[in-house]
Motif scaffolding. Structure first.
Motif, PDB file in Angstrom:
ATOM      1  N   GLU A  84       0.871  -1.100  -0.038  1.00 21.00           N
ATOM      2  CA  GLU A  84      -0.015  -0.061   0.121  1.00 21.00           C
ATOM      3  C   GLU A  84       0.868   1.037  -0.166  1.00 21.00           C
ATOM      4  OE1 GLU A  84      -3.018   2.297   2.720  1.00 21.00           O
ATOM      5  OE2 GLU A  84      -3.512   0.006   2.384  1.00 21.00           O
ATOM      6  N   PHE A  85       0.572   2.156  -0.968  1.00 21.61           N
ATOM      7  CA  PHE A  85       1.270   3.083  -1.268  1.00 21.61           C
ATOM      8  C   PHE A  85       0.826   4.557  -0.036  1.00 21.61           C
ATOM      9  CE2 PHE A  85       3.031   0.940  -4.591  1.00 21.61           C
ATOM     10  CZ  PHE A  85       4.068   1.191  -4.764  1.00 21.61           C
ATOM     11  N   ALA A  86       1.598   5.505  -0.105  1.00 21.19           N
ATOM     12  CA  ALA A  86       1.091   6.643   0.993  1.00 21.19           C
ATOM     13  C   ALA A  86       0.004   7.303   0.186  1.00 21.19           C
ATOM     14  CB  ALA A  86       2.358   7.566   1.059  1.00 21.19           C
ATOM     15  N   ASP A  87      -0.319   7.203  -0.993  1.00 19.57           N
ATOM     16  CA  ASP A  87      -1.742   7.841  -1.417  1.00 19.57           C
ATOM     17  C   ASP A  87      -2.732   6.785  -1.507  1.00 19.57           C
ATOM     18  OD1 ASP A  87      -0.988   6.250  -3.587  1.00 19.57           O
ATOM     19  OD2 ASP A  87      -1.655   7.561  -4.922  1.00 19.57           O
ATOM     20  N   ASP A 112       2.410  15.817  -7.677  1.00 17.15           N
ATOM     21  CA  ASP A 112       1.998  14.313  -7.153  1.00 17.15           C
ATOM     22  C   ASP A 112       2.614  13.530  -8.451  1.00 17.15           C
ATOM     23  OD1 ASP A 112       1.490  14.896  -4.719  1.00 17.15           O
ATOM     24  OD2 ASP A 112      -0.608  14.645  -4.941  1.00 17.15           O
ATOM     25  N   GLY A 113       3.148  12.583  -8.283  1.00 15.75           N
ATOM     26  CA  GLY A 113       3.495  11.557  -9.652  1.00 15.75           C
ATOM     27  C   GLY A 113       3.853  10.078  -9.018  1.00 15.75           C
ATOM     28  N   PHE A 114       3.683   9.172  -9.664  1.00 13.94           N
ATOM     29  CA  PHE A 114       3.734   7.686  -9.486  1.00 13.94           C
ATOM     30  C   PHE A 114       4.193   7.034 -10.545  1.00 13.94           C
ATOM     31  CE2 PHE A 114       0.841   4.367  -7.145  1.00 13.94           C
ATOM     32  CZ  PHE A 114       1.979   3.394  -6.909  1.00 13.94           C
ATOM     33  N   VAL A 115       5.417   6.460 -10.743  1.00 12.19           N
ATOM     34  CA  VAL A 115       5.543   5.731 -11.689  1.00 12.19           C
ATOM     35  C   VAL A 115       6.483   4.352 -11.307  1.00 12.19           C
ATOM     36  CG1 VAL A 115       7.450   5.539 -13.722  1.00 12.19           C
ATOM     37  CG2 VAL A 115       6.409   7.797 -13.089  1.00 12.19           C
ATOM     38  N   LEU A 116       5.840   3.346 -11.732  1.00 11.08           N
ATOM     39  CA  LEU A 116       6.271   1.949 -11.569  1.00 11.08           C
ATOM     40  C   LEU A 116       7.109   1.340 -12.851  1.00 11.08           C
ATOM     41  CD1 LEU A 116       3.363   0.469  -9.367  1.00 11.08           C
ATOM     42  CD2 LEU A 116       5.707   1.557  -8.444  1.00 11.08           C
ATOM     43  N   THR A 127      -5.941   2.206  -7.775  1.00 14.40           N
ATOM     44  CA  THR A 127      -5.231   3.408  -7.752  1.00 14.40           C
ATOM     45  C   THR A 127      -5.849   4.107  -6.602  1.00 14.40           C
ATOM     46  OG1 THR A 127      -6.775   4.619  -9.249  1.00 14.40           O
ATOM     47  CG2 THR A 127      -4.789   3.713 -10.083  1.00 14.40           C
ATOM     48  N   GLY A 128      -5.027   5.165  -5.836  1.00 22.02           N
ATOM     49  CA  GLY A 128      -5.482   5.845  -4.533  1.00 22.02           C
ATOM     50  C   GLY A 128      -5.651   7.391  -5.153  1.00 22.02           C
ATOM     51  N   LEU A 129      -5.039   8.229  -4.294  1.00 23.06           N
ATOM     52  CA  LEU A 129      -5.520   9.725  -4.450  1.00 23.06           C
ATOM     53  C   LEU A 129      -4.903  10.466  -5.513  1.00 23.06           C
ATOM     54  CD1 LEU A 129      -5.196  10.526  -0.488  1.00 23.06           C
ATOM     55  CD2 LEU A 129      -7.272  10.220  -1.944  1.00 23.06           C
ATOM     56  N   ILE A 130      -3.529  10.014  -5.790  1.00 26.70           N
ATOM     57  CA  ILE A 130      -2.891  10.433  -7.123  1.00 26.70           C
ATOM     58  C   ILE A 130      -3.706  10.083  -8.114  1.00 26.70           C
ATOM     59  CG2 ILE A 130      -0.820  10.539  -8.365  1.00 26.70           C
ATOM     60  CD1 ILE A 130       0.704   9.925  -5.857  1.00 26.70           C
ATOM     61  N   GLY A 131      -4.080   8.960  -8.499  1.00 25.29           N
ATOM     62  CA  GLY A 131      -4.661   8.177  -9.642  1.00 25.29           C
ATOM     63  C   GLY A 131      -5.898   9.054  -9.785  1.00 25.29           C
ATOM     64  N   LYS A 132      -6.820   9.363  -8.602  1.00 27.57           N
ATOM     65  CA  LYS A 132      -8.190   9.562  -8.593  1.00 27.57           C
ATOM     66  C   LYS A 132      -8.059  11.266  -8.962  1.00 27.57           C
ATOM     67  CE  LYS A 132     -10.344   6.297  -5.789  1.00 27.57           C
ATOM     68  NZ  LYS A 132      -9.554   5.299  -5.353  1.00 27.57           N
ATOM     69  N   ALA A 133      -6.999  11.870  -8.655  1.00 31.81           N
ATOM     70  CA  ALA A 133      -7.004  13.375  -8.956  1.00 31.81           C
ATOM     71  C   ALA A 133      -6.216  13.612 -10.200  1.00 31.81           C
ATOM     72  CB  ALA A 133      -6.162  14.078  -7.621  1.00 31.81           C
ATOM     73  N   ARG A 134      -5.461  12.993 -10.534  1.00 32.54           N
ATOM     74  CA  ARG A 134      -4.601  13.334 -11.740  1.00 32.54           C
ATOM     75  C   ARG A 134      -4.227  11.879 -12.270  1.00 32.54           C
ATOM     76  NH1 ARG A 134       0.601  15.672 -10.764  1.00 32.54           N
ATOM     77  NH2 ARG A 134       0.574  16.121 -12.899  1.00 32.54           N
ATOM     78  N   PRO A 135      -5.208  11.350 -13.102  1.00 30.35           N
ATOM     79  CA  PRO A 135      -4.917   9.901 -13.642  1.00 30.35           C
ATOM     80  C   PRO A 135      -3.524   9.896 -14.610  1.00 30.35           C
ATOM     81  CG  PRO A 135      -7.199  10.376 -13.921  1.00 30.35           C
ATOM     82  CD  PRO A 135      -6.509  11.648 -13.388  1.00 30.35           C
TER      83      PRO A 135
END
Length: 161
Positions: A84-87, A112-116, A127-135
């Motif tokens: 589980e990520f922080a977002d 905010d950004g998230f790269v795997l 997805t969490g908060l990042i994906g919901k706010a900025r897909p």
């Protein structure tokens, strides 16, 4: 001549300055991994799961283990993990998966950004908060993958061949 109370104030000020200086030295000597924002936590682990930070050897991880940007997770055969990520993004890592946390920024000075980076294996993510706010700020990098996207959840599996 300095009075008794003035000398006491100077001594306290010197003591505070020394503590601040030593604290700054210690902080600057900490490795980058310690100073890095915690990106995620392993919330479930079954089997052999390890993480490796750049320039360091692998470490075994289990439930409650923290993960930071730059870590590469390896899930062994007949093993799986839930991270589980922080977002609040949740990922399930399938057996024989290798995935890198290339970038994770949440509530930081930068956007905010998230790269795997999926090296091999498969993941399922909600997805969490990042994906919901900025897909557009959430990316999975793969050389070749099959991805199933349904709303804010998706599956990715890297197949050899």
């Amino acid at each position: 001549m300095i009075g008794h109370s003035s000398a006491g104030r100077l001594s306290r000020m010197s003591h505070r300055a020394l503590i601040a200086f030593v604290g700054t030295l210690l902080y600057s000597a900490l490795p980058a991994a310690v100073l890095a924002q915690q990106a995620a936590t392993v919330v479930f682990a079954d089997g052999a799961i390890s993480a490796q930070s750049a320039g360091k050897g692998p470490r075994l991880v289990g439930k409650g283990s923290p993960l930071v940007e730059g870590d590469t997770l390896t899930v062994g055969e007949r093993s799986f993990a839930v991270v589980e990520f922080a977002d609040q993004t949740r990922t399930t890592l399938r057996p024989n998966t290798v995935i890198g946390i290339e970038q994770f920024r949440h509530q930081a000075a930068e956007p905010d950004g998230f790269v795997l980076r999926l090296v091999k294996g498969g993941i399922r993510a909600v997805t969490g908060l990042i994906g919901k706010a900025r897909p557009e700020a959430v990316r999975i990098q793969t050389p070749n993958a099959t991805i199933g996207i349904r709303g804010t959840s998706f599956d990715a599996r890297l197949c050899a061949g």
